[in-house]
Motif scaffolding. Structure first.
Motif: not given
Length: 190
Positions: A42, A54, A34-39, A27, A30-31
């Motif tokens: 993966q 990214t 600026g990339v999603s936690r899901g990304m 988390d 990700a913050a």
């Protein structure tokens, strides 16, 4: 393995390594990126090939270059120091000496072990915490050191260093006992 597969696996390993070394949760990274936690999940599981943009964002958030994130050589590092490369730092005419066998930075707990492996025997270890390193020096026989499935032969008189955050095995494939001195350095808990 294709170049793309190699880069995907390298990126996964290096993002996970640098995130852990920085003490970031998924988390937090990700913050910051600026990339999603899901990304990130993966990416760390080598299930996606993210865009260069990214990768740049993740590198910036971790404070490392894109080259560092994609470097396939960043995996478990193993350096075998041949006996002839051991440094004699001090000696006397009478025959006293000190030799630097192998060294690395050790910011946390450090353990030294005495090992003996009989012919045909081996001992496997699960990965230690990220950042753990091991130093070893073989005094008799020959050690077969396996790190992430890759075998390294370390004969008597030689030393090795490796990142022990990967699965590893100490083995004796010879017909005489293998003896070694092993030091384990575990990073401090923050």
């Amino acid at each position: 393995m294709s170049d793309l597969d190699l880069l995907t696996q390298s990126l996964a390993r290096n993002v996970r390594r640098w995130r852990t070394e920085r003490g970031f949760t998924l988390d937090t990274l990700a913050a910051r990126a600026g990339v999603s936690r899901g990304m990130l999940i993966q990416i760390e599981q080598a299930r996606t090939n993210p865009s260069l943009g990214t990768v740049v964002k993740i590198g910036d958030a971790l404070g490392v270059s894109v080259t560092t994130l994609l470097d396939y050589e960043q995996g478990p590092k193993v350096r075998v120091v041949p006996a002839e490369q051991v440094l004699r730092l001090w000696h006397t005419d009478a025959g006293s000496y000190s030799r630097l066998l192998v060294g690395t930075e050790a910011p946390g707990p450090l353990e030294m072990w005495d090992w003996r492996l009989m012919p045909g025997e081996s001992s496997s270890s699960d990965p230690h915490p990220t950042g753990t390193v091991e130093l070893l020096h073989v005094t008799a026989g020959e050690l077969t050191l396996t790190v992430e499935g890759v075998e390294y032969r370390v004969p008597a008189g030689a030393s090795a260093f490796f990142e022990a955050g990967a699965a590893h095995t100490y083995g004796n494939d010879g017909d005489v006992p293998t003896e070694l001195v092993l030091a384990v350095s575990v990073p401090p808990v923050h």
